[in-house]
Design an enzyme around this catalytic site. Structure first.
Site, short mmCIF file in Angstrom:
data_model
loop_
_atom_site.label_atom_id
_atom_site.label_comp_id
_atom_site.label_asym_id
_atom_site.label_seq_id
_atom_site.Cartn_x
_atom_site.Cartn_y
_atom_site.Cartn_z
N ASP A 199 44.14 48.28 44.03
CA ASP A 199 43.31 47.53 43.22
C ASP A 199 42.44 48.62 42.33
O ASP A 199 42.30 49.95 42.67
CB ASP A 199 42.23 46.70 43.81
CG ASP A 199 41.86 45.31 42.93
OD1 ASP A 199 42.06 45.42 41.68
OD2 ASP A 199 41.83 44.53 43.63
N ASP B 214 44.40 37.69 37.40
CA ASP B 214 43.32 36.83 38.44
C ASP B 214 43.26 35.36 38.48
O ASP B 214 42.55 34.72 39.13
CB ASP B 214 41.86 37.61 38.78
CG ASP B 214 41.77 38.81 39.64
OD1 ASP B 214 42.59 39.21 40.28
OD2 ASP B 214 40.73 39.55 39.55
C1 GLA Z 1 40.06 42.11 42.31
C2 GLA Z 1 41.64 41.57 42.46
C3 GLA Z 1 41.76 40.33 43.45
C4 GLA Z 1 41.23 40.67 44.75
C5 GLA Z 1 39.65 41.28 44.76
C6 GLA Z 1 39.34 41.96 45.86
O1 GLA Z 1 39.20 41.23 41.79
O2 GLA Z 1 42.04 41.32 41.11
O3 GLA Z 1 42.98 40.06 43.50
O4 GLA Z 1 41.98 41.69 45.20
O5 GLA Z 1 39.74 42.51 43.83
O6 GLA Z 1 37.97 42.28 45.81
#
Ligand code: GLA
Length: 685
Positions: free
Chosen positions: A434, A491
């Site tokens: 990430d 997301d």
């Molecule tokens: C980001 C990612 C999510 C998740 C969160 C975890 O927002 O896009 O999919 O993994 O971090 O904190």
């Protein structure tokens, strides 16, 4: 003496012409006949001079020069050690033509060298790079990949912008005199301005018309300049974000990938999909169905619950279990611990092995979340190394976090050691990588640092697949996809929004690398409640996974999800190699695509009814990419349509029309509720 160079693919030709000074791209368009007289082409393109102009037209070269009175944006802006703007007098040195599909032109000036490199990839994409070297350190402000003239056949720019949970939005705007400039200054390829643009010819749509697709294969920030000059000529430039390079002696742009299409946006989109697919690092086949626990439990890690979730996920058909954020440091929320990549023994007294063993006993692989490039001020790492932070001490944090300076070898070494320790101690086959904070300033060295760390980890752990996530789709580009196997597109697990995002991202992104999950019943990012059938089929359009708490599923929902997952498993092998063609639906409330097998023997159409139509009945949906003379057996998968009370042949059984009929007359679907999707399978007879 003027020289000519020519590169061809089946559908297009590039002609470069040059004398003593920098060459120019004389022609980039539909393929020219083999014996084309290039000197005549050159003569034909020579422009007149009239009042109020210079006495000659300054060349729109591969790197337009202010020194030669070029009236638009120059291709290079650099300063010497004394702060003076460099105005090199370039002289042609040599050209190199390797095989049939590579060409380099080299130029020299006092203490400087400039090269342009072109190649044709297997997917029929032209790649172009510029390299600049200097005997003494210089400050580079801007260097464009080889600059291209933009033909007058292109009316419009189709540009991409986006945001968190709203990635890849397309904007079509006319090209007019002046500059359209776009700059991604946040240090990632970015939600805001993914490095992608399409120039669309008169009336071009998904399946017809002339289109020039451009993609800058770089995960850092980029700048695009599209300019129409007062004399009517137009140019397009792509390069790293201005000012993102430190003082140095060697600079190269990333590859600019160029797709020339006579068959609309799909011609360019398919070329990019194929190119990215071919360059992906090796991965496990067939692609496993994912389960990711993020939207089920967030930071609330508890072995007993996770085991129960894993049991249910496996029963639904999952084949890989990904433990998301929250397993390390003291990470109970998003305010702390990034940088402390040690298992949190409060939550995991016996480490991760009990969960991994359980997951594996269910036949699933195990994946783990990291966010390596980041640090929280509340972390042991920050307390030990505040000097490892990128940017000023008083910067504004993002999601309570800061970026590590990835250009520092000691930072990369620390991260390599930490991640290696976790990977070596456990049977982990997948990393979700990430990146949630925007960079404090544009910085090319940061991107090179992350590329280096990814390369080192991949060399040490070749079996471990990596997914690129950056608050969803904040770092999706052909550069990261030579180092990662999958991207987390968004997301947003809202199936309606995902349907649209997937559709537009298919302008370059292959399905096999695009993660798509079935989210919770009440979507966490939109508040919508959508039927499982839609949620499951939208996930089945790409690399399928689940992200809800499976304990919330009703029996009906679980049965639907199992059924669609089983369909996906039966079709994933050919879909992993398929081209995605965006269909031109006459009804703006329909978002539809056709996935065509590499051998052309089968296809599937996903026709989403995203909203209520203005007209009472569905308009025929015309397919694309089929062999007009072949016959196809087409079958509509069963669906329930309370709105439909007529008799449609397709709902009663299969039909066997020709490709021509399917592409010109189209398919008439039953009247449907909004927020539904129809699936049509096709087999070539
Ligand atoms: C980001 C990612 C999510 C998740 C969160 C975890 O927002 O896009 O999919 O993994 O971090 O904190």
């Amino acid at each position: 003496m003027r020289q000519y160079w020519r590169l061809d693919d089946a559908g297009w030709t590039l002609v470069l012409a040059g004398g003593e000074g920098l060459a120019e791209a004389l022609y980039l368009g539909p393929r020219l006949p083999d014996g084309e007289d290039l000197a005549a082409l050159d003569a034909l393109s020579r422009r007149d001079v009239t009042g109020g102009m210079l006495d000659e037209n300054p060349p729109l070269s591969l790197c337009p020069e202010a020194r030669r009175s070029f009236p638009g944006q120059p291709g290079m802006v650099a300063y010497g050690a004394d702060g003076a703007l460099l105005a090199p007098v370039w002289a042609f040195e040599r050209s190199e033509e390797y095989e049939e599909d590579r060409l380099a032109l080299h130029y020299r000036a006092e203490r400087l060298r400039l090269s342009f490199h072109f190649a044709v990839t297997y997917a029929g994409v032209l790649t172009a790079e510029t390299a600049l070297t200097s005997d003494a350190p210089i400050r580079l402000h801007w260097l464009a990949a080889p600059v291209l003239p933009v033909s007058g056949v292109y009316d419009d720019l189709i540009d991409t912008n986006g945001r968190w949970i709203g990635e890849f939005q397309l904007n079509r705007k006319p090209i007019t005199p002046g500059i359209i400039q776009r700059e991604a200054r946040n240090g990632r390829s970015g939600h805001e301005h993914p490095p992608l643009a399409f120039l669309a010819g008169h009336g071009a749509n998904n399946n017809s018309g002339q289109v020039l697709g451009l993609h800058y294969d770089w995960s850092g920030g980029h700048r695009m300049v599209l300019e129409e000059l007062p004399d009517g000529r137009r140019q397009i430039q792509f390069g790293h974000t201005t000012g993102s390079e430190p003082v140095g002696t060697e600079f190269t742009t990333e590859k600019l990938s160029i797709a020339v299409s006579q068959s609309g946006l799909n011609g360019a989109g398919i070329a990019f999909q194929r190119q990215i697919r071919a360059a992906l690092p090796p991965f496990r086949k067939p692609r496993p169905v994912h389960y990711n626990c993020w939207e089920a439990i967030y930071f609330d890690h508890d072995l007993a619950s996770l085991k129960e979730i894993a049991n249910r996920a496996a029963d639904l058909g999952a084949e890989r279990f990904v433990l998301d954020d929250g397993w390390f440091g003291k990470r109970d929320d998003d305010t702390s611990s990034l940088g402390d990549w040690d298992i949190d023994h409060r939550k995991w007294p016996d480490g991760l092995s009990p969960l991994i063993d359980h997951v594996q006993s269910l036949g699933m692989g195990f994946g783990l979340w990291f966010e390596p490039e980041m640090i929280n001020e509340s972390s042991d790492l920050y307390r030990a190394h505040p000097d490892w932070v990128l940017g000023p001490g008083d910067q504004i944090t993002g999601r309570q976090q800061l970026c590590l300076d990835m250009s520092k070898p000691e930072v990369r070494r620390y991260l390599f050691d930490k991640i290696s320790a976790v990977l070596s101690a456990h049977d982990i086959d997948y990393i979700k990588w990430d990146h949630n904070r925007l960079l404090p300033h544009p910085d090319a060295a940061q991107t090179r640092g992350i590329y280096a760390l990814l390369d080192d980890l991949r060399a040490a752990f070749p079996e471990v697949e990596i997914e690129s996530c950056a608050s969803g789709g904040g770092r999706i580009d052909a550069g990261i996809l030579t180092r990662c196997n999958r991207v987390w597109l968004s997301d947003s697990n809202d199936a309606l929004e995902r349907l649209r995002i997937q559709h537009d991202a298919a302008l370059f992104l292959p399905g096999v690398a695009t993660g798509s999950h079935v989210g919770p019943r009440v979507c966490h990012t939109s508040g919508r409640t959508l039927p499982m059938r839609l949620r499951a089929w939208v996930a089945a359009q790409r690399h399928m996974g689940f992200e809800m708490d499976p304990r919330e599923l009703t029996e009906d929902e679980a049965a639907t999800l199992k059924e669609v997952t089983a369909w996906w498993k039966a079709n994933r092998d050919w879909m992993a190699e398929a081209d995605i063609l965006r269909l031109d639906a006459d009804d703006p409330s329909v978002i539809a695509e056709l996935q065509l097998a590499e051998n052309g023997q089968r296809f599937v159409v996903f026709a989403g009814q995203a909203a209520t139509s203005t007209q009472i009945l569905p308009r025929p949906l015309r397919l694309a990419g089929l062999d007009p003379d072949a016959r196809y057996e087409i079958t509509l998968l069963p669906e329930t349509n309370p709105l439909s009370r007529g008799k449609l042949a397709l709902t009663d059984g299969s039909l066997t029309p020709t490709g021509q009929a399917l592409m010109t007359a189209g398919i008439t679907l039953p009247a449907r509720f909004p927020e539904t999707i129809s699936i049509i399978e096709g087999t070539r007879l």
